[in-house]
Design an enzyme around this catalytic site. Structure first.
Site, PDB file in Angstrom:
ATOM      1  CE  LYS A   5      -2.525   3.188  -7.897  1.00  0.00           C
ATOM      2  NZ  LYS A   5      -2.119   2.070  -7.045  1.00  0.00           N
ATOM      3  CG  ASP A  25      -2.507   8.600  -3.446  1.00  0.00           C
ATOM      4  OD1 ASP A  25      -3.608   8.010  -3.460  1.00  0.00           O
ATOM      5  OD2 ASP A  25      -1.416   8.003  -3.415  1.00  0.00           O
TER       6      ASP A  25
END
Length: 191
Positions: A5, A25
């Site tokens: 990703k 994140d």
């Protein structure tokens, strides 16, 4: 789960005009707010480990004013004439926001604001090999991958499939170049 990703996202940012990224994140709650599950591991792979309200606020700030958002995040707002057709009004540009993360398609408010959705899949053995070759600030405790990371990946992938989220499935075992070409071409065809 180490499917590629971030690698894909970084390459897209370098090749698309007026492009920003929001990394899921970046929205983890503080360590002391991450629950420990029945499996004995901190539960990072669940939505409750993330401040999704803050993430959605960030995305909505971009939606409301992408130019202001880009400037405040140090993005160079320039159109690449080889990529985009010329506009009569140079201030009319395409602005692209990439939302990169591992739990994007199990959160309905997020699904509703994403125009194009991609999901990188890799088989268990490849995922485990990639995960074991990465160096994390806090190393994985023994048994984390098999006891928590992979089961949570499978669980959330099933939720996404059961909810029939409209996504383009990408084969994470393909070369980085092949994956990039598929997504880049798709984006070009939609702008």
């Amino acid at each position: 789960t180490n499917g590629g990703k971030t690698t894909l996202t970084n390459r897209l940012i370098k090749n698309l005009p007026n492009c920003c990224v929001v990394h899921q994140d970046d929205f983890f709650k503080p360590q002391d707010q991450i629950e420990v599950g029945e499996d004995g591991f901190k539960q990072y792979d669940v939505l409750s480990a993330l401040d999704m309200d803050a993430m959605m606020s960030t995305i909505h700030a971009w939606i409301e004013n992408p130019v202001k958002f880009e400037r405040s995040h140090g993005v160079n707002n320039s159109l690449d004439t080889e990529i985009l057709p010329e506009s009569d009004n140079k201030s009319d540009g395409i602005h692209i926001l990439i939302v990169e993360g591992f739990l994007l398609y199990t959160y309905e408010p997020l699904i509703e604001v994403i125009d194009q959705r991609y999901f990188l899949s890799i088989p268990y053995e490849d995922c485990k090999k990639r995960r074991s070759s990465r160096n994390y600030t806090v190393p994985d405790p023994p048994g984390l991958f098999d006891g928590h990371v992979w089961p949570m990946y499978v669980k959330h992938k099933k939720i996404m499939e059961d909810n029939k989220v409209d996504i383009v499935q990408l084969d994470g075992t393909k070369s980085k170049e092949e994956v990039f070409d598929v997504v880049y071409s798709d984006i070009q065809n939609n702008i």
